[in-house]
Scaffold this motif. Structure first.
Motif, PDB file in Angstrom:
ATOM      1  N   CYS A 158     -34.601  52.889 -44.571  1.00 24.23           N
ATOM      2  CA  CYS A 158     -34.333  54.202 -44.003  1.00 24.23           C
ATOM      3  C   CYS A 158     -33.635  55.122 -44.996  1.00 24.23           C
ATOM      4  O   CYS A 158     -33.483  56.313 -44.732  1.00 24.23           O
ATOM      5  CB  CYS A 158     -33.492  54.066 -42.734  1.00 24.23           C
ATOM      6  N   TRP A 160     -38.601  58.562 -41.788  1.00 23.94           N
ATOM      7  CA  TRP A 160     -37.889  57.714 -40.836  1.00 23.94           C
ATOM      8  C   TRP A 160     -37.416  58.588 -39.673  1.00 23.94           C
ATOM      9  O   TRP A 160     -37.107  59.766 -39.867  1.00 23.94           O
ATOM     10  CB  TRP A 160     -36.679  57.083 -41.515  1.00 23.94           C
ATOM     11  N   CYS A 214     -31.081  54.555 -38.577  1.00 25.28           N
ATOM     12  CA  CYS A 214     -31.531  53.287 -39.146  1.00 25.28           C
ATOM     13  C   CYS A 214     -31.709  52.197 -38.096  1.00 25.28           C
ATOM     14  O   CYS A 214     -32.225  51.119 -38.410  1.00 25.28           O
ATOM     15  CB  CYS A 214     -30.566  52.834 -40.237  1.00 25.28           C
TER      16      CYS A 214
END
Length: 432
Positions: free
Chosen positions: A38, A67, A79
């Protein structure tokens, strides 16, 4: 007129590397394993590294910027999520030029302002050359681009927080200030993104695109703006440029959706388009004569001191502009594409339907006798952005000539400042 059109016309003849030599470069073993993160890569490969390593860098950057973004924090990844999860991607939460360069040169304020669902506002059509402001989102040269469905291609530019802070801290959002700046030098860590989009119709498979709803300009059959509407768009091209330690000329990565045009194969010593039977491409027409491919639709005319694209005789704004790829994607790059597009972590994501075209970077970034650093590879062309100058297109060459509006000073490879507006009563514009 100091426009992107004139800057990039000057590129003709600069590139010397043939498409054949580039495409036949053999894939080299990678020292970097395919992995999904990420976070963007913290460093770039050494200048002497192989094309394979730079292409790995580009894919890692592409994945990180695509992402899912963190809610309420622009430019930061979530993340805990994975590619393919719903919501805006990281780069879609960057500040657009519409948010950075406000009317009358106003201060755009803090970075983390709320983002609305229609964050891009009106997306300017490529090559709408009727004002200084939109010149920076025009195609690099040549005119608008109409897909095979008869709809225009739209463009936008955005920048990350490091870039935004540099602009705001120096008041470079004000055209009067930035036009006098003779030492523009972005810090390392700056990322700029230029995206191209097409309207998705009922004939398109939207599951193969990164999509969004956005307000877009509408036009009559002569390419004159008539209003605004909301459209469902699919991403067809993405330029990612990053300023990284050791690369004052930046690193240039360009991606496309895989259905734009067909791949090429070497047949009896010549590169030939190889369309898949039954496949409909966004910009390729197998029945189009070769002489009609990659041709500008414009009969350029001067109107009110501006260069204006008027449709060539016998055509209208809705006439499709058939394209093919001039420089085949190199074997080494195709190998990296396969490595990432088949990664198990991307199988839930539309990212598997995108491909890297090339990564351009300076081979000699610190050579005082060659400030441009020898762009490598010499050619870099996204068919949706450099459609009509592919044989000689080089992102680095073109952007090396970037300046703010009405300024003799270079702007560190960035055309962002073409969007800067002057305060009330001022009329800072490019000279006609």
């Amino acid at each position: 007129m100091k426009t992107t059109f004139r800057f990039c016309v000057m590129l003709v003849g600069l590139a010397s590397l043939s498409g054949l030599a580039l495409a036949r470069e053999q894939a080299m073993p990678s020292t970097q394993a395919s992995n999904l993160s990420c976070q963007p890569p913290s460093t770039a490969p050494a200048a002497s590294a192989s094309q394979d390593q730079f292409d790995q860098y580009s894919w890692q950057m592409f994945i990180a910027l695509n992402w899912p973004a963190q809610n309420g924090q622009r430019g930061d990844p979530d993340c805990a999520k994975q590619p393919g999860d719903p919501g805006y991607t990281v780069w879609q939460t960057y500040k657009t030029v519409e948010e950075i360069f406000l009317p009358k040169g106003a201060d755009p304020g803090p970075w983390n302002t709320p983002q609305t669902a229609k964050s891009l506002g009106i997306i300017n059509i490529a090559a709408l050359k009727n004002s200084t402001q939109v010149n920076a989102v025009d195609q690099a040269v040549g005119g608008w681009l109409i897909d095979q469905a008869g709809n225009p291609t739209y463009y936008d530019i955005s920048a990350n927080e490091t870039s935004y802070d540099y602009i705001v801290n120096n008041s470079f959002y004000n055209a009067d200030v930035v036009s006098k700046a003779n030492n523009i030098n972005f810090p390392n860590g700056v990322i700029e993104v230029k995206s191209s989009w097409r309207i998705l119709t009922t004939s398109d498979n939207a599951s193969r695109y990164l999509t969004m709803l956005a307000r877009v300009a509408t036009f009559n059959d002569q390419g004159q703006r008539t209003g605004v509407t909301e459209a469902y768009l699919g991403l067809v091209g993405l330029h990612i440029i990053t300023k990284v330690n050791g690369y004052p000329q930046w690193i240039w990565s360009t991606f496309e959706q895989i259905d734009n045009v067909p791949p090429k194969e070497l047949v009896h010593g010549q590169w030939v388009d190889q369309p898949t039977a039954g496949m409909t491409y966004s910009y390729f027409n197998p029945a189009a004569p070769a002489i009609t491919l990659n041709q500008s639709p414009c009969d350029w005319q001067t109107q009110g001191g501006q260069l204006v694209c008027v449709p060539k005789p016998g055509t209208t704004f809705q006439t499709p502009n058939p394209l093919n790829r001039v420089t085949p994607i190199a074997e080494v790059t195709n190998a990296v594409n396969t490595n990432y597009r088949t990664d198990p972590g991307l199988q839930r994501s539309v990212l598997k339907y995108y491909q890297l075209i090339t990564t351009q970077r300076p081979l000699m970034p610190d050579n005082p006798s060659n400030p441009l650093g020898q762009p490598t590879p010499a050619l870099s062309a996204n068919v949706t952005m450099e459609s009509y100058i592919q044989p000689n297109s080089s992102c680095m060459n073109c952007h090396s000539m970037a300046t703010p509006v009405k300024s003799p000073y270079k702007s560190d490879f960035s055309y962002l400042f073409k969007f800067a507006n002057a305060p009330v009563g001022k009329t800072t514009k490019d000279e006609e």
